[in-house]
Design a protein around this motif. Structure first.
Motif, mmCIF file in Angstrom:
data_model
loop_
_atom_site.group_PDB
_atom_site.id
_atom_site.type_symbol
_atom_site.label_atom_id
_atom_site.label_comp_id
_atom_site.label_asym_id
_atom_site.label_seq_id
_atom_site.Cartn_x
_atom_site.Cartn_y
_atom_site.Cartn_z
ATOM 1 N N GLY A 28 7.543 12.116 4.049
ATOM 2 C CA GLY A 28 7.147 13.522 4.139
ATOM 3 C C GLY A 28 5.978 13.791 5.062
ATOM 4 N N SER A 29 5.371 12.751 5.625
ATOM 5 C CA SER A 29 4.207 12.961 6.492
ATOM 6 C C SER A 29 4.611 13.580 7.829
ATOM 7 N N ALA A 30 3.910 14.633 8.218
ATOM 8 C CA ALA A 30 4.201 15.300 9.493
ATOM 9 C C ALA A 30 3.952 14.339 10.661
ATOM 10 N N ASN A 31 2.914 13.527 10.555
ATOM 11 C CA ASN A 31 2.627 12.564 11.627
ATOM 12 C C ASN A 31 3.752 11.549 11.777
ATOM 13 N N VAL A 32 4.202 11.050 10.643
ATOM 14 C CA VAL A 32 5.229 9.998 10.690
ATOM 15 C C VAL A 32 6.523 10.540 11.292
ATOM 16 N N LYS A 33 6.877 11.782 10.949
ATOM 17 C CA LYS A 33 8.126 12.363 11.441
ATOM 18 C C LYS A 33 7.975 12.999 12.828
ATOM 19 N N GLY A 34 6.711 13.126 13.264
ATOM 20 C CA GLY A 34 6.430 13.941 14.452
ATOM 21 C C GLY A 34 6.779 13.291 15.775
ATOM 22 N N ASN A 35 6.458 14.013 16.860
ATOM 23 C CA ASN A 35 6.824 13.540 18.196
ATOM 24 C C ASN A 35 5.747 12.692 18.843
ATOM 25 N N PRO A 51 -1.969 8.140 -4.508
ATOM 26 C CA PRO A 51 -2.847 9.316 -4.400
ATOM 27 C C PRO A 51 -4.320 8.934 -4.186
ATOM 28 N N HIS A 52 -4.963 9.534 -3.239
ATOM 29 C CA HIS A 52 -6.385 9.351 -2.895
ATOM 30 C C HIS A 52 -6.702 7.974 -2.335
ATOM 31 N N LEU A 53 -5.700 7.089 -2.226
ATOM 32 C CA LEU A 53 -6.011 5.712 -1.835
ATOM 33 C C LEU A 53 -5.274 5.328 -0.556
ATOM 34 N N ASN A 54 -3.960 5.393 -0.599
ATOM 35 C CA ASN A 54 -3.148 5.029 0.561
ATOM 36 C C ASN A 54 -2.255 6.212 0.923
ATOM 37 N N ALA A 55 -2.279 6.600 2.202
ATOM 38 C CA ALA A 55 -1.557 7.804 2.631
ATOM 39 C C ALA A 55 -0.051 7.652 2.417
ATOM 40 N N PRO A 56 0.635 8.742 2.073
ATOM 41 C CA PRO A 56 2.091 8.677 1.987
ATOM 42 C C PRO A 56 2.723 8.650 3.379
ATOM 43 N N LEU A 57 3.832 7.956 3.525
ATOM 44 C CA LEU A 57 4.589 7.986 4.780
ATOM 45 C C LEU A 57 5.783 8.918 4.636
ATOM 46 N N THR A 93 10.522 2.842 13.302
ATOM 47 C CA THR A 93 11.831 3.497 13.267
ATOM 48 C C THR A 93 12.323 3.573 11.819
ATOM 49 N N PHE A 94 12.065 2.514 11.067
ATOM 50 C CA PHE A 94 12.454 2.532 9.649
ATOM 51 C C PHE A 94 11.705 3.626 8.878
ATOM 52 N N VAL A 95 10.381 3.674 9.008
ATOM 53 C CA VAL A 95 9.652 4.665 8.191
ATOM 54 C C VAL A 95 9.940 6.094 8.648
ATOM 55 N N ARG A 96 10.340 6.253 9.894
ATOM 56 C CA ARG A 96 10.708 7.593 10.379
ATOM 57 C C ARG A 96 12.096 8.008 9.914
ATOM 58 N N ASN A 97 12.843 7.048 9.365
ATOM 59 C CA ASN A 97 14.229 7.354 8.981
ATOM 60 C C ASN A 97 14.568 6.859 7.587
ATOM 61 N N ASN A 98 13.603 6.851 6.724
ATOM 62 C CA ASN A 98 13.870 6.457 5.349
ATOM 63 C C ASN A 98 13.294 7.530 4.427
ATOM 64 N N TRP A 99 13.609 7.429 3.119
ATOM 65 C CA TRP A 99 13.208 8.448 2.144
ATOM 66 C C TRP A 99 13.692 9.804 2.668
ATOM 67 N N CYS A 132 0.814 -1.218 0.000
ATOM 68 C CA CYS A 132 0.000 0.000 0.000
ATOM 69 C C CYS A 132 0.851 1.274 0.000
ATOM 70 N N HIS A 133 1.904 1.275 0.810
ATOM 71 C CA HIS A 133 2.657 2.525 0.948
ATOM 72 C C HIS A 133 3.780 2.673 -0.069
ATOM 73 N N GLN A 134 4.016 1.614 -0.867
ATOM 74 C CA GLN A 134 4.912 1.656 -2.022
ATOM 75 C C GLN A 134 6.398 1.740 -1.660
ATOM 76 N N VAL A 135 7.209 1.425 -2.671
ATOM 77 C CA VAL A 135 8.665 1.398 -2.513
ATOM 78 C C VAL A 135 9.182 2.767 -2.075
ATOM 79 N N ASP A 136 8.606 3.807 -2.643
ATOM 80 C CA ASP A 136 9.102 5.154 -2.365
ATOM 81 C C ASP A 136 8.406 5.803 -1.170
ATOM 82 N N GLY A 137 7.591 5.045 -0.442
ATOM 83 C CA GLY A 137 6.888 5.607 0.710
ATOM 84 C C GLY A 137 5.862 6.651 0.323
#
Lengths: 144, 434
Positions: A68-75, A60-66, A118-124, A51-56
């Motif tokens: 650049g997401s403020a939530n994913v990078k947030g505290n 579009p309109h289907l599965n949220a991006p990880l 931890t991976f999705v917060r530190n990739n792309w 769903c979230h794809q190789v490039d995170g």
């Protein structure tokens, strides 16, 4: 050969992290973070990639991006942990609605969830602090 | 008001020049517009050209062209005030929309014109607007709500529409599930038996065009076992509805012991069905395997990737296409501009895949299938490509444009909408173009 090496590294890292969790206040060292990211990557490929794809970038309109997401990078780590544990549907994220659902992933261990996040917060393009299994455990224990 | 008058005057002038240009010895309509130098970035077959009619319109989904050549396109998602439907008018006759207006406060996908009315859908309702004799909407603020209260879940929520020649409208109500698992999209979860979703979704419902506030009680479940349909069209040659089903996702994620990543990327087929009243395409119990050319029992319902379905109640597809390409537009071509082989054939706009990962994504293109009397007479071929702007799409987000809707203009031009950037393409045929 590579796989064996990976398993060995993962095992060592696992032991290290487990050790570390016994002293809860200690900050994770960079090497355990690196190992966690490596394990998280393997898990991401199995559990999240479709769903979230190789490039995170999601779909579009289907599965949220990880990426650049403020939530994913947030505290708000608890929020992220809850999303993986309980899944997500019908939520608008940064003004966008997504036409798919994310199933709960309760069957993953605390350590696995910590590693994936931890991976999705530190990739792309993302860069953020580590999430530990202790943090996942605490969130899992709190919820009804 | 003065603007409208002068615009319609300009249009009349345009019309008369078009008529003058027509030569009775020519079978094909003359095109009066010039393709863009780069064919709008598309890769086309020899003799075809393309131009961008408009750009950056938002999430433009389906579109329709009135007899005057004006385009109406439906915007999906949350829309700004009076921005649910966009009307494009070309006052200069160069094919470029230069008068852009909008109305409607609901997002949605479906739009169609029939017998003097414009029909448009939200994700739960269908409205219609009376058109004046210039194909303009008489009252943009107060459409008639003809259908209401349709099921809308967190997936497959858009409602596509098609109309027949007998006063009926057909609405897709997508299944709010991937494969009717007890736990949706969860590894190993089995299917609900019978699938309860099918009572109010996962099929095509038929309603009257001229009755207000119809819902399930007034409509009829016309076809079932269709997971989600976005592209559909009434075939007037056959007087029959054709639909394109989006096949199920995630065979590998959900049943990794039965399907590897390659199998996941290549199965199941995206399928076209000729629909008669009562057709059952078999979702969620079966899927169509494009490699074995068979209906297979879904793994949620006892399938093991090899077990063929022998249930006679499930229809075979008219045609199968590669997995996951997401057919969002279907149009039977009845125009006189394109060469003879295109007449009555089907154009299909594929939105492009996401569920082929980790293999590269595919299918960001428009294909053509030749038809005769409602039956395909040849293989499908790529008709227009290059929408994504990249050789290989590894992540869906990277695609610059994704084809979605199809429409035919009065001169036989083919229009394609893109719902990433909101580009409207017009594809024309001109023997002189190289």
């Amino acid at each position: 050969m590579k796989a064996i090496k990976f398993v060995v590294i993962a095992l060592i890292a696992f032991l290290l992290i487990n050790n570390q969790n016994s002293s809860a206040t200690q900050q994770p060292s960079p090497s355990t973070m690196k190992a966690s990211i490596a394990r998280g990557k393997e898990l991401y490929l199995l559990q999240c990639l479709a769903c979230h794809q190789v490039d995170g970038g999601g779909v579009p309109h289907l599965n949220a991006p990880l990426d650049g997401s403020a939530n994913v990078k947030g505290n708000n780590k608890a929020k992220l942990i809850k999303i993986v544990l309980n899944g997500l549907k019908g939520e608008e994220i940064e003004g966008e609605a997504y036409g798919n659902i994310m199933a709960p992933h309760k069957e993953l261990t605390d350590q696995q969830i910590a590693d994936i996040l931890t991976f999705v917060r530190n990739n792309w393009s993302n860069k953020a602090t580590q999430i530990t299994s202790a943090e996942v455990k605490a969130v899992r224990a709190k919820k009804k | 008001m003065r603007k409208i008058v002068s615009l319609s005057l300009a249009f009349l002038v345009l019309l008369s020049t078009t008529v003058q240009a027509e030569d009775s010895t020519h079978v094909f309509n003359q095109i009066t517009v010039k393709p863009d130098a780069d064919n709008a970035g598309l890769k086309l077959l020899p003799g075809f050209g393309a131009l961008k009619v408009a750009d950056n319109l938002g999430h433009t989904r389906h579109l329709v062209v009135n007899a005057q050549g004006d385009i109406y396109t439906k915007i999906m998602g949350r829309v700004a005030s009076e921005k649910g439907i966009i009307k494009l008018h070309d006052s200069k006759g160069d094919g470029k929309a230069d008068v852009i207006t909008s109305f409607g406060n609901y997002g949605g996908t479906g739009i169609a014109i029939k017998n003097g009315y414009l029909y448009a859908s939200s994700d739960e309702e269908v409205f219609r607007y009376k058109l004046d004799d210039k194909g303009g909407v008489l009252d943009t603020k107060q459409p008639e709500k003809i259908i209401t209260g349709l099921k809308k879940g967190n997936q497959h929520e858009t409602k596509s529409i098609a109309l027949d020649n007998d006063g009926n409208i057909y609405v897709n109500i997508g299944a709010y599930s991937n494969s009717c698992q007890i736990e949706d999209r969860t590894k190993g979860s089995l299917g609900k038996m019978p699938c309860p979703i099918l009572d109010s979704a996962g099929g095509i419902w038929q309603f009257k065009t001229n009755v207000l506030n119809q819902s399930y009680a007034q409509g009829e479940r016309y076809a079932t076992g269709l997971r989600n349909v976005v592209g559909l069209d009434w075939n007037s040659e056959l007087n029959e509805l054709f639909v394109m089903q989006h096949g199920r996702d995630q065979l590998h994620d959900l049943f990794p012991d039965l399907y590897d990543e390659r199998a996941n990327a290549e199965k199941p087929a995206e399928t076209m069905y000729a629909i008669k009243k009562g057709t059952n395409a078999g979702w969620p119990y079966v899927y169509y395997d494009p490699e074995l050319n068979k209906k297979m029992v879904a793994p949620e319902y006892g399938g093991d990737a090899k077990k063929e379905s022998t249930d006679p109640s499930f229809s075979n597809p008219t045609m199968a296409f590669p997995a996951h390409l997401a057919p969002n537009g279907l149009l039977f071509y009845t125009g006189n501009q394109f060469p003879e082989k295109y007449k009555n054939g089907a154009f299909i706009a594929f939105h492009g895949s996401w569920n082929r990962a980790p293999l590269p994504q595919a299918g960001y293109y428009v294909v053509f299938v030749p038809f005769e009397k409602g039956k395909p007479t040849g293989k499908w071929e790529v008709f227009a490509d290059g929408f994504s702007g990249m050789e290989v799409v590894t992540g869906t987000r990277g695609a610059a444009h994704r084809p979605c809707g199809l429409a035919q203009g009065p001169d036989g031009s083919l229009y394609v909408s893109d719902d990433v950037k909101g580009t409207i393409y017009r594809i024309v045929y001109n023997k002189e173009t190289k």
